[in-house]
Design a protein around this motif. Structure first.
Motif, PDB file in Angstrom:
ATOM      1  N   ALA A 292       0.742  -1.278  -0.040  1.00 59.23           N
ATOM      2  CA  ALA A 292       0.362  -0.060  -0.076  1.00 59.23           C
ATOM      3  C   ALA A 292       0.833   1.597   0.246  1.00 59.23           C
ATOM      4  CB  ALA A 292      -0.590   0.382   1.136  1.00 59.23           C
TER       5      ALA A 292
ATOM      6  N   GLN B 145      -9.591   1.447  -3.796  1.00 59.80           N
ATOM      7  CA  GLN B 145      -9.542   3.066  -3.840  1.00 59.80           C
ATOM      8  C   GLN B 145      -8.697   3.816  -4.234  1.00 59.80           C
ATOM      9  OE1 GLN B 145     -12.210   2.508   0.378  1.00 59.80           O
ATOM     10  NE2 GLN B 145     -13.585   1.900  -0.997  1.00 59.80           N
ATOM     11  N   LEU B 146      -7.529   3.195  -3.446  1.00 56.74           N
ATOM     12  CA  LEU B 146      -5.921   3.828  -3.572  1.00 56.74           C
ATOM     13  C   LEU B 146      -5.442   4.211  -5.069  1.00 56.74           C
ATOM     14  CD1 LEU B 146      -2.879   3.495  -1.037  1.00 56.74           C
ATOM     15  CD2 LEU B 146      -2.610   4.171  -3.867  1.00 56.74           C
TER      16      LEU B 146
ATOM     17  N   SER C  73      -7.713   6.943  -6.487  1.00 54.62           N
ATOM     18  CA  SER C  73      -7.293   8.349  -6.070  1.00 54.62           C
ATOM     19  C   SER C  73      -6.557   8.507  -6.731  1.00 54.62           C
ATOM     20  CB  SER C  73      -7.039   8.322  -4.564  1.00 54.62           C
ATOM     21  OG  SER C  73      -8.376   7.789  -3.811  1.00 54.62           O
ATOM     22  N   ALA C  74      -4.881   7.323  -6.945  1.00 56.82           N
ATOM     23  CA  ALA C  74      -3.824   7.569  -7.839  1.00 56.82           C
ATOM     24  C   ALA C  74      -4.519   8.293  -9.380  1.00 56.82           C
ATOM     25  CB  ALA C  74      -3.331   6.598  -7.692  1.00 56.82           C
TER      26      ALA C  74
ATOM     27  N   TYR D 253      -7.471   9.309 -10.118  1.00 61.88           N
ATOM     28  CA  TYR D 253      -7.897   9.932 -10.760  1.00 61.88           C
ATOM     29  C   TYR D 253      -7.346  11.394 -11.064  1.00 61.88           C
ATOM     30  CZ  TYR D 253     -11.805  13.000 -11.550  1.00 61.88           C
ATOM     31  OH  TYR D 253     -12.768  14.005 -11.988  1.00 61.88           O
TER      32      TYR D 253
ATOM     33  N   ASP E 173     -18.929  -0.335  -1.750  1.00 62.97           N
ATOM     34  CA  ASP E 173     -18.011   0.226  -1.877  1.00 62.97           C
ATOM     35  C   ASP E 173     -16.732   1.254  -2.634  1.00 62.97           C
ATOM     36  OD1 ASP E 173     -16.357  -1.614  -1.913  1.00 62.97           O
ATOM     37  OD2 ASP E 173     -15.066  -1.045  -0.124  1.00 62.97           O
ATOM     38  N   ILE E 174     -16.730  -0.323  -3.691  1.00 62.99           N
ATOM     39  CA  ILE E 174     -15.982   0.276  -4.796  1.00 62.99           C
ATOM     40  C   ILE E 174     -16.472   1.772  -5.828  1.00 62.99           C
ATOM     41  CG2 ILE E 174     -13.900  -0.190  -7.229  1.00 62.99           C
ATOM     42  CD1 ILE E 174     -13.454  -0.759  -4.395  1.00 62.99           C
TER      43      ILE E 174
ATOM     44  N   ALA F 237     -19.378   3.073  -4.915  1.00 66.30           N
ATOM     45  CA  ALA F 237     -19.227   4.785  -3.606  1.00 66.30           C
ATOM     46  C   ALA F 237     -17.969   5.784  -4.409  1.00 66.30           C
ATOM     47  CB  ALA F 237     -19.963   4.040  -2.500  1.00 66.30           C
ATOM     48  N   THR F 238     -17.199   4.691  -4.414  1.00 68.80           N
ATOM     49  CA  THR F 238     -16.174   6.482  -4.533  1.00 68.80           C
ATOM     50  C   THR F 238     -15.992   6.338  -5.704  1.00 68.80           C
ATOM     51  OG1 THR F 238     -14.989   4.176  -2.325  1.00 68.80           O
ATOM     52  CG2 THR F 238     -13.414   5.786  -4.833  1.00 68.80           C
TER      53      THR F 238
END
Lengths: 419, 288
Positions: B174, B205-206, B209-210, B212, B235-236, B238-239
């Protein structure tokens, strides 16, 4: 008949925000139909629902505020000035949750007729622990947008507080508190450009703040010091200097009050028996510095501290402590020696004297100032012209216009009343 | 006339000299010394003698950990007074470098953390050495990668890629991914992690963000696909929805009928009140 109410002497919807400090307002008749008199008596009152804000009125620059105000308003369109202030203890929770109604009684036997109204907000900085869910979400969303994946305006704020030259403009000397007051205001106004209903909350670091360190707010740190957020929290996309996320390892239980820093009452004694700013500003070490080092990670060290958005909530509390100390000891007036540290034994460095302009808002990039000035001038407000685009140190003392009404910077704290 | 209330007694803050003498007294009780050290942080840098006294406690391995740690904290707090701390700074950094090899792992980690945030070359060299050779590592690989990410550069990227391929543990992977989030060349890696349903959800999820931030257009494409994928984790999704709502191209999203329908379905099927609310707000913004 119709009247127009102008909050902060402006017709702009973005000017319809007040604090505890008196905001200059005016009223004028825009449609005189229905009367033959040269002037009418208009009664102003504040209407709000439960848990909403409330405002009070007065006609001139002095005197007590009241829940209603009667004004003689000429029908020829001439404006009549008055003042509105938030009712201390009753801040708004949403934009427009307070309404000012203007009514005229045309005949003794008839009830007063509504001739005009406007909605507004008593926009006040509150503790993280007293925000409603909606207030919290609006704030977090605005902060996420300001950062915008590290490509937003927030990077300027990060760059203002990075190099040693930049840090020297704002730390370890008398200007520490005024500089950070301007810094917070600049950031808050940028957040308000995204969502005008947002005010910067403060983290009361001498008390437990269980609501703040949650997935839906400023996150929960995992065992490796990475801050985790809920899937619906835009701060999960936080990025600074190309680095994704936030590193923050609390050295205390975040459900309890942190140890090792002065509480509010101890902080107020730092000014000594004569309540001198020269001594009070040592709060830069404790509680301010002590609050920073409650965590490992970004916030622990000066060059990286603003990479964590918690920095701004911590500093909002530092500023609140100064504001409260100023109120307790009448230290708003720059001409009062005890209100500032103007003559230290070795003199103040540039940027720390009352008459100095402050970097980076002054745009000066020649030594001894830092070589770049990120972010440009300080963001403007529709509610007040203070402290101006290039504030001086002295402009940040009388923050709610206690000495000079024109110095009002447009923010207040929920537990610091108007002087 | 209302009676005057008695003036409240002011809480006392000890004189600095008293705090410092208690903090540095080796015969004192540990708890008292820790409290006194925090008080002394207010004025440590105001004279050389005070600074030296605290540095000596920090450097002394015979002192109790709690007191040494409090000394480190007090110096960290004092370092915020940048101008006044300037004469002490070089000794402070030298002490942190010495502490980076202390026998106490907590002090070692904290000292290296501060040095890394100062972009200290000596610390970076030690961290890279430790990642290449675990026998000389001063901190765990995940912490070393995290510290290197404060000032990412080519050598750190190369090591991070190695750790993504062969991670000693999930945490290290991570942190390696997080370090690479600043590397534009790593966008394809994040696409792969994002779409891999066997990958840890936190890493996906990380990766969202990366990706994006490295390539918003690419992420928007993947986010759309994930929101329309019935077998995707909620949850993915939702992110993805949060990213589109907060930072997406609203004009393009507003015209994307299949996507809006997919979000309607997510809102209808989810049991999470938060996801429902997010979907509702998103659709309302686009007139649904």
């Amino acid at each position: 008949m119709k009247v127009e109410l102008q909050i902060n002497n402006s017709v702009s919807a973005l000017a319809r925000f007040v604090t505890w400090a008196p905001s200059p307002c005016r009223i004028r008749v825009t449609d005189p139909s229905g009367t033959t008199a040269t002037a009418v008596t208009v009664q102003l009152s504040s209407v709000s629902t439960a848990n909403a804000g409330a405002v009070t009125f007065r006609q001139g620059t002095t005197g007590a505020f009241a829940n209603t105000l009667s004004l003689a308003v000429p029908v020829n369109g001439t404006s009549v000035p008055f003042f509105v202030a938030g009712k201390f203890g009753q801040p708004s929770t949403a934009n427009g949750d307070v309404k000012i109604e203007a009514r005229v009684k045309f005949a003794p036997s008839t009830p007063p007729t509504l001739v005009g109204s406007t909605t507004l907000m008593v926009r006040i900085r509150k503790s993280t622990e007293s925000l409603t869910t909606a207030e919290r979400d609006r704030f977090v969303n605005a902060f996420g947008k300001l950062n915008n994946q590290g490509q937003g305006r927030f990077q300027d704020f990060r760059d203002m507080h990075a190099s040693s030259a930049a840090l020297a403009q704002a730390h370890g000397a008398a200007g520490f508190l005024p500089w950070h007051r301007a810094y917070l205001l600049d950031l808050e106004r940028e957040l308000q450009a995204i969502d005008p209903s947002v005010a910067l909350p403060y983290w009361r670091f001498d008390q437990a703040a269980p609501k703040l360190f949650r997935l839906d707010f400023f996150g929960v740190s995992d065992q490796n010091g990475r801050v985790q957020f809920s899937n619906t929290n835009p701060l999960q996309f936080w990025k600074t200097d190309g680095f994704l996320g936030i590193n923050r390892s609390p050295f205390f239980s975040t459900s309890q009050a942190p140890p090792g820093l002065f509480n509010e009452n101890q902080t107020f004694t730092l000014g000594g028996p004569n309540n001198l700013y020269r001594l009070f500003r040592r709060m830069e070490g404790n509680p301010h510095g002590s609050a920073h080092v409650l965590f490992g990670g970004f916030i622990h060290d000066p060059p990286t501290a603003p990479k964590d958005p918690l920095f701004f909530l911590l500093h909002c509390n530092v500023d609140r402590l100064w504001a409260k100390w100023q109120l307790q000891n009448s230290r708003f007036d720059q001409s009062v020696a005890a209100a500032y540290d103007s003559n230290p034994p070795n003199g103040n460095q540039i940027g720390h004297n009352l008459l100095d302009t402050m970097w980076p808002w002054n745009g000066v990039t020649t030594p001894p100032r830092p070589p770049t000035a990120p972010g440009g001038t300080l963001a403007a407000s529709d509610c007040t012209s203070a402290p101006g685009p290039q504030p001086r140190v002295q402009d940040c003392l009388d923050y709610h216009g206690a000495i000079n009404p024109l110095a009002r910077m447009g923010f207040d704290y929920d537990d610091v009343r108007f002087a | 006339m209302p009676k005057k209330s008695a003036k409240p007694t002011r809480p006392q803050v000890r004189a600095t000299e008293t705090s410092l003498s208690v903090a540095t007294d080796p015969k004192g009780r540990v708890a008292d010394r820790v409290t006194a050290m925090a008080e002394a942080s207010m004025t440590i840098c105001e004279d050389d003698q005070s600074f030296r006294a605290v540095i000596n406690v920090l450097r002394d391995p015979k002192e109790p950990f709690e007191v040494r740690n409090a000394a480190l904290q007090a110096l960290g707090a004092a370092a915020f007074r940048v101008i006044e701390f300037a004469p002490c700074r070089s000794d402070y950094i030298a002490t942190l470098r010495a502490l980076a090899e202390d026998r106490d792992p907590t002090l070692r980690r904290r000292a290296l953390g501060t040095l890394a945030r100062e972009k200290d070359g000596y610390a970076q060299k030690k961290l890279i050495e430790g990642l290449k050779n675990p026998d000389v590592a001063l901190v765990s690989p995940e912490k070393a990668l995290q510290f290197l990410s404060y000032d990412p550069h080519a050598e750190a990227y190369a090591i991070a890629r190695e750790f993504v391929k062969k991670p000693p543990n999930d945490e290290a992977k991570a942190e390696a991914l997080r370090l690479l989030a600043a590397d534009p060349k790593s966008a394809p890696l994040f696409e792969k992690v994002l779409r891999d349903k066997d990958e840890l959800r936190d890493n996906r999820q990380l990766a969202a963000s990366a990706l994006y931030s490295l390539n918003p257009g690419k992420f928007q494409k993947h986010a759309r696909a994930m929101l329309l994928d019935k077998s995707e984790f909620e949850d993915i999704q939702a992110t993805s929805l949060t990213a589109l709502a907060q930072f997406g191209d609203q004009e393009a999203v507003g015209k994307d009928e299949p996507l809006l329908k997919g979000i309607q379905k997510l809102g209808a099927k989810t049991r999470s009140a938060k996801y429902k609310k997010n979907a509702r707000q998103f659709l309302a913004r686009h007139g649904r």
